[in-house]
Design a protein around this motif. Structure first.
Motif, mmCIF file in Angstrom:
data_model
loop_
_atom_site.group_PDB
_atom_site.id
_atom_site.type_symbol
_atom_site.label_atom_id
_atom_site.label_comp_id
_atom_site.label_asym_id
_atom_site.label_seq_id
_atom_site.Cartn_x
_atom_site.Cartn_y
_atom_site.Cartn_z
ATOM 1 N N TRP A 1 0.832 -1.205 0.000
ATOM 2 C CA TRP A 1 0.000 0.000 0.000
ATOM 3 C C TRP A 1 0.869 1.259 0.000
ATOM 4 O O TRP A 1 0.629 2.190 -0.777
ATOM 5 C CB TRP A 1 -0.952 -0.013 1.192
ATOM 6 C CG TRP A 1 -1.828 1.197 1.237
ATOM 7 C CD1 TRP A 1 -2.929 1.460 0.479
ATOM 8 C CD2 TRP A 1 -1.631 2.348 2.064
ATOM 9 N NE1 TRP A 1 -3.441 2.695 0.798
ATOM 10 C CE2 TRP A 1 -2.665 3.264 1.771
ATOM 11 C CE3 TRP A 1 -0.699 2.686 3.041
ATOM 12 C CZ2 TRP A 1 -2.780 4.488 2.399
ATOM 13 C CZ3 TRP A 1 -0.822 3.913 3.674
ATOM 14 C CH2 TRP A 1 -1.847 4.790 3.359
ATOM 15 N N LEU A 2 1.892 1.310 0.874
ATOM 16 C CA LEU A 2 2.755 2.486 0.950
ATOM 17 C C LEU A 2 3.517 2.699 -0.361
ATOM 18 O O LEU A 2 3.670 3.841 -0.819
ATOM 19 C CB LEU A 2 3.743 2.358 2.112
ATOM 20 C CG LEU A 2 3.150 2.503 3.508
ATOM 21 C CD1 LEU A 2 4.178 2.133 4.566
ATOM 22 C CD2 LEU A 2 2.615 3.898 3.741
ATOM 23 N N GLU B 1 1.138 4.270 -2.697
ATOM 24 C CA GLU B 1 0.838 5.636 -2.295
ATOM 25 C C GLU B 1 1.990 6.588 -2.609
ATOM 26 O O GLU B 1 1.762 7.769 -2.894
ATOM 27 C CB GLU B 1 0.497 5.700 -0.800
ATOM 28 C CG GLU B 1 -0.825 5.057 -0.446
ATOM 29 C CD GLU B 1 -1.998 5.720 -1.135
ATOM 30 O OE1 GLU B 1 -2.138 6.952 -1.021
ATOM 31 O OE2 GLU B 1 -2.785 5.007 -1.787
ATOM 32 N N LYS C 1 2.018 8.742 -5.845
ATOM 33 C CA LYS C 1 1.104 9.873 -5.998
ATOM 34 C C LYS C 1 1.739 11.145 -5.442
ATOM 35 O O LYS C 1 2.474 11.081 -4.465
ATOM 36 C CB LYS C 1 -0.200 9.598 -5.242
ATOM 37 C CG LYS C 1 -0.916 8.345 -5.688
ATOM 38 C CD LYS C 1 -2.103 8.082 -4.776
ATOM 39 C CE LYS C 1 -2.781 6.772 -5.132
ATOM 40 N NZ LYS C 1 -3.856 6.462 -4.172
ATOM 41 N N ARG D 1 2.043 14.011 -3.084
ATOM 42 C CA ARG D 1 1.579 14.193 -1.714
ATOM 43 C C ARG D 1 2.430 15.265 -1.064
ATOM 44 O O ARG D 1 3.508 15.568 -1.536
ATOM 45 C CB ARG D 1 1.716 12.895 -0.927
ATOM 46 C CG ARG D 1 0.913 11.756 -1.478
ATOM 47 C CD ARG D 1 0.935 10.594 -0.494
ATOM 48 N NE ARG D 1 -0.084 9.637 -0.858
ATOM 49 C CZ ARG D 1 -1.370 9.739 -0.563
ATOM 50 N NH1 ARG D 1 -1.802 10.766 0.123
ATOM 51 N NH2 ARG D 1 -2.235 8.835 -0.944
ATOM 52 N N GLU E 1 4.627 14.014 4.297
ATOM 53 C CA GLU E 1 3.862 12.771 4.263
ATOM 54 C C GLU E 1 4.640 11.676 3.538
ATOM 55 O O GLU E 1 4.688 10.546 4.000
ATOM 56 C CB GLU E 1 2.513 12.995 3.592
ATOM 57 C CG GLU E 1 1.607 11.786 3.652
ATOM 58 C CD GLU E 1 0.228 12.068 3.085
ATOM 59 O OE1 GLU E 1 -0.434 11.102 2.693
ATOM 60 O OE2 GLU E 1 -0.184 13.236 3.041
ATOM 61 N N TYR F 1 5.886 8.149 5.011
ATOM 62 C CA TYR F 1 5.574 6.873 4.354
ATOM 63 C C TYR F 1 6.851 6.093 4.061
ATOM 64 O O TYR F 1 6.904 4.875 4.226
ATOM 65 C CB TYR F 1 4.819 7.111 3.046
ATOM 66 C CG TYR F 1 3.354 7.444 3.176
ATOM 67 C CD1 TYR F 1 2.764 7.765 4.386
ATOM 68 C CD2 TYR F 1 2.540 7.445 2.051
ATOM 69 C CE1 TYR F 1 1.418 8.078 4.481
ATOM 70 C CE2 TYR F 1 1.191 7.748 2.133
ATOM 71 C CZ TYR F 1 0.643 8.064 3.344
ATOM 72 O OH TYR F 1 -0.693 8.361 3.425
#
Length: 167
Positions: free
Chosen positions: A91-92, A95, A98, A100, A104, A108
């Motif tokens: 998931w990380l 993410e 993207k 961000r 953040e 991550y």
């Protein structure tokens, strides 16, 4: 620099350059794996070397999670924590592709490197090697490792930035 980003009031957005952030995660992973390999090779299990009045280098194992949570659960927890770490890592990784806020993606990346470091340990050894032991006045903080530092610092950074409205 981080403080300037937090106080600026403008959430700098990282461009979608996942390789840069994945490299930070790989650096945490590499430092974690190499420090655990050095401890496992150079120190017998259970040994403690006092380095200061408040810090020891130790060689201990943790079959559970933070603070030895589920350490005596019978063995199933190893596979649970491996699956959890890889699920969170996937998931990380996605993410991080993207755009961000900069803090953040740093958070991550730190969590990703730490999660993979402890997962590698569980896969290869069946437990996590902990080697950093802080104590003060007879009280010991549970021993931890570089992966744990990455996870905790990443989580704290996420909390700090989210409380300031930057995440």
């Amino acid at each position: 620099m981080i403080d300037n980003l937090i106080q600026s009031g403008q959430p700098f957005r990282s461009r979608a350059q996942p390789r840069r952030w994945w490299l930070l995660a790989v650096a945490v992973l590499g430092l974690d794996v190499s420090s655990k390999a050095a401890i496992s090779t150079l120190m017998p299990y259970g040994e403690s070397i006092p380095l200061t009045g408040f810090f020891n280098l130790v060689h201990v194992w943790n079959t559970g999670a933070a603070f030895s949570f589920l350490a005596n659960a019978g063995g199933w927890q190893r596979y649970f924590f491996i699956a959890l770490a890889f699920g969170v890592s996937i998931w990380l990784t996605l993410e991080l592709r993207k755009p961000r806020p900069a803090l953040e993606v740093v958070a991550y990346s730190l969590i990703l490197g730490g999660a993979l470091g402890n997962a590698v340990d569980r896969l290869l050894r069946g437990h996590v090697v902990d080697h950093l032991d802080f104590h003060l006045g007879g009280l010991h903080w549970p021993a931890f490792n570089v992966a744990d530092i990455g996870i905790v610092c990443g989580a704290l950074l996420m909390v700090l930035t989210s409380r300031r409205g930057h995440c």
